[in-house]
Design a protein around this motif. Sequence first.
Motif, short mmCIF file in Angstrom:
data_model
loop_
_atom_site.label_atom_id
_atom_site.label_comp_id
_atom_site.label_asym_id
_atom_site.label_seq_id
_atom_site.Cartn_x
_atom_site.Cartn_y
_atom_site.Cartn_z
N PHE A 109 0.97 -1.51 -0.18
CA PHE A 109 -0.07 0.29 -0.05
C PHE A 109 0.96 1.17 0.01
O PHE A 109 0.52 2.48 -0.95
CB PHE A 109 -0.88 0.05 1.38
CG PHE A 109 -1.99 0.91 1.33
CD1 PHE A 109 -2.68 0.78 0.44
CD2 PHE A 109 -0.87 2.14 1.52
CE1 PHE A 109 -4.03 2.19 1.25
CE2 PHE A 109 -2.16 3.54 2.46
CZ PHE A 109 -3.52 3.34 1.29
N VAL A 110 2.14 1.18 1.47
CA VAL A 110 2.29 2.42 0.83
C VAL A 110 3.51 2.45 -0.19
O VAL A 110 3.24 3.99 -0.68
CB VAL A 110 3.73 2.39 2.48
CG1 VAL A 110 4.73 3.06 2.00
CG2 VAL A 110 2.75 2.43 3.37
N ASP A 111 4.39 1.13 -0.49
CA ASP A 111 4.89 1.46 -2.12
C ASP A 111 3.99 2.36 -3.59
O ASP A 111 4.47 2.99 -4.07
CB ASP A 111 5.05 -0.03 -2.52
CG ASP A 111 6.65 -0.23 -1.88
OD1 ASP A 111 7.43 0.59 -1.34
OD2 ASP A 111 7.62 -1.10 -2.27
N THR A 112 2.85 1.55 -2.85
CA THR A 112 1.92 1.91 -4.30
C THR A 112 1.47 3.03 -4.37
O THR A 112 1.64 4.64 -5.44
CB THR A 112 0.67 1.43 -4.08
OG1 THR A 112 1.26 -0.06 -4.40
CG2 THR A 112 -0.58 1.75 -5.79
N PHE A 113 1.73 3.90 -3.10
CA PHE A 113 0.70 5.23 -3.09
C PHE A 113 1.97 6.01 -2.43
O PHE A 113 1.44 7.97 -2.37
CB PHE A 113 -0.67 5.69 -1.73
CG PHE A 113 -2.04 4.88 -2.53
CD1 PHE A 113 -2.85 5.54 -3.63
CD2 PHE A 113 -2.11 3.44 -2.26
CE1 PHE A 113 -3.61 4.41 -4.41
CE2 PHE A 113 -3.01 2.73 -3.03
CZ PHE A 113 -3.78 3.80 -3.91
N SER A 114 2.78 6.14 -2.04
CA SER A 114 3.77 6.82 -2.34
C SER A 114 4.56 7.16 -3.63
O SER A 114 5.42 8.84 -3.71
CB SER A 114 5.06 6.13 -1.84
OG SER A 114 4.94 5.86 0.27
N GLY A 163 5.14 9.85 -6.20
CA GLY A 163 4.25 11.05 -7.04
C GLY A 163 3.78 11.00 -7.92
O GLY A 163 2.89 12.77 -8.48
N MET A 164 4.11 10.72 -9.12
CA MET A 164 3.62 10.38 -10.07
C MET A 164 1.84 10.44 -10.13
O MET A 164 0.74 10.86 -10.80
CB MET A 164 3.97 9.52 -11.23
CG MET A 164 5.25 9.96 -12.03
SD MET A 164 5.54 10.53 -13.37
CE MET A 164 4.10 9.74 -14.39
N LEU A 165 1.82 9.20 -9.39
CA LEU A 165 -0.22 8.55 -9.37
C LEU A 165 -0.32 10.24 -8.63
O LEU A 165 -1.55 10.45 -8.94
CB LEU A 165 0.23 7.44 -8.66
CG LEU A 165 -1.16 7.02 -8.14
CD1 LEU A 165 -1.63 6.76 -9.24
CD2 LEU A 165 -0.88 5.96 -7.24
N ALA A 214 2.19 13.89 2.74
CA ALA A 214 1.94 15.37 2.50
C ALA A 214 1.93 15.63 1.64
O ALA A 214 1.02 16.96 0.53
CB ALA A 214 3.31 16.43 3.11
N ARG A 215 2.57 15.01 0.29
CA ARG A 215 2.36 14.72 -1.13
C ARG A 215 1.01 15.37 -1.36
O ARG A 215 0.94 15.62 -2.44
CB ARG A 215 3.92 13.71 -1.55
CG ARG A 215 3.20 14.16 -3.58
CD ARG A 215 4.95 13.48 -3.75
NE ARG A 215 5.48 12.16 -3.76
CZ ARG A 215 5.40 11.38 -3.21
NH1 ARG A 215 7.28 12.07 -3.22
NH2 ARG A 215 5.60 10.46 -3.00
N TRP A 216 0.23 13.74 -1.09
CA TRP A 216 -0.81 13.94 -1.65
C TRP A 216 -2.01 15.00 -1.26
O TRP A 216 -2.40 15.41 -2.28
CB TRP A 216 -1.41 12.52 -1.12
CG TRP A 216 -1.51 11.05 -2.29
CD1 TRP A 216 -0.33 10.19 -1.30
CD2 TRP A 216 -1.97 11.14 -3.16
NE1 TRP A 216 -0.31 9.66 -2.67
CE2 TRP A 216 -1.14 9.57 -2.82
CE3 TRP A 216 -3.78 11.55 -3.19
CZ2 TRP A 216 -2.14 8.53 -4.33
CZ3 TRP A 216 -3.44 10.73 -4.82
CH2 TRP A 216 -2.63 9.24 -4.86
N ILE A 217 -1.78 15.08 -0.03
CA ILE A 217 -2.37 16.27 0.08
C ILE A 217 -1.64 17.72 -0.48
O ILE A 217 -2.84 19.11 -1.04
CB ILE A 217 -2.17 17.20 2.15
CG1 ILE A 217 -2.34 16.07 2.57
CG2 ILE A 217 -2.86 18.34 1.98
CD1 ILE A 217 -3.96 16.04 3.22
N ALA A 218 -0.65 18.02 -1.18
CA ALA A 218 -0.31 18.81 -1.80
C ALA A 218 -0.93 19.27 -3.30
O ALA A 218 -0.70 19.67 -3.46
CB ALA A 218 1.55 19.08 -1.36
#
Length: 120
Positions: free
Chosen positions: A12-17, A19-21, A51-55
């Motif tokens: 899960f962490v790998d997949t949603f880390s 940055g392109m996604l 933080a990146r998802w939020i940004a």
Amino acid sequence: MTTIDTQAAAVFVDTFSDGMLSGDVGIRFGCGEIEALAGMLRALGADEAAARWIADHATDDDEGDMHYAGTAAGYACKSCGGPSPVGVGYVDDQPGAAEASAQLTRCACGQSQLATTEPI
Ligand SMILES: [Zn+2]
Ligand SMILES: [Zn+2]
């Protein structure tokens, strides 16, 4: 790296880390959905990804939305280089540029102006 030591958590962490996604689909999520996803990532120890998802999501939030930053990019005139109205000229992400652009209907040299602006 996660604080929950399971294969599923690691995947899960790998997949949603990615940055392109987050850049591609972050703006498609609603505020509640992005909070749920970021909350899960934080729970798994992936604060940076959260933080990146939020940004990435926040770039499409409007004033009054949960993640609206208020300091989005401003714009600079292609002719004089000064502040120009939102959406006209080069993107300028310097601090204060967004505020300066938000108050303008034309730049100092008159080259960059909103097409829909009535003469004052
Ligand atoms: Zn939001
Ligand atoms: Zn100008």
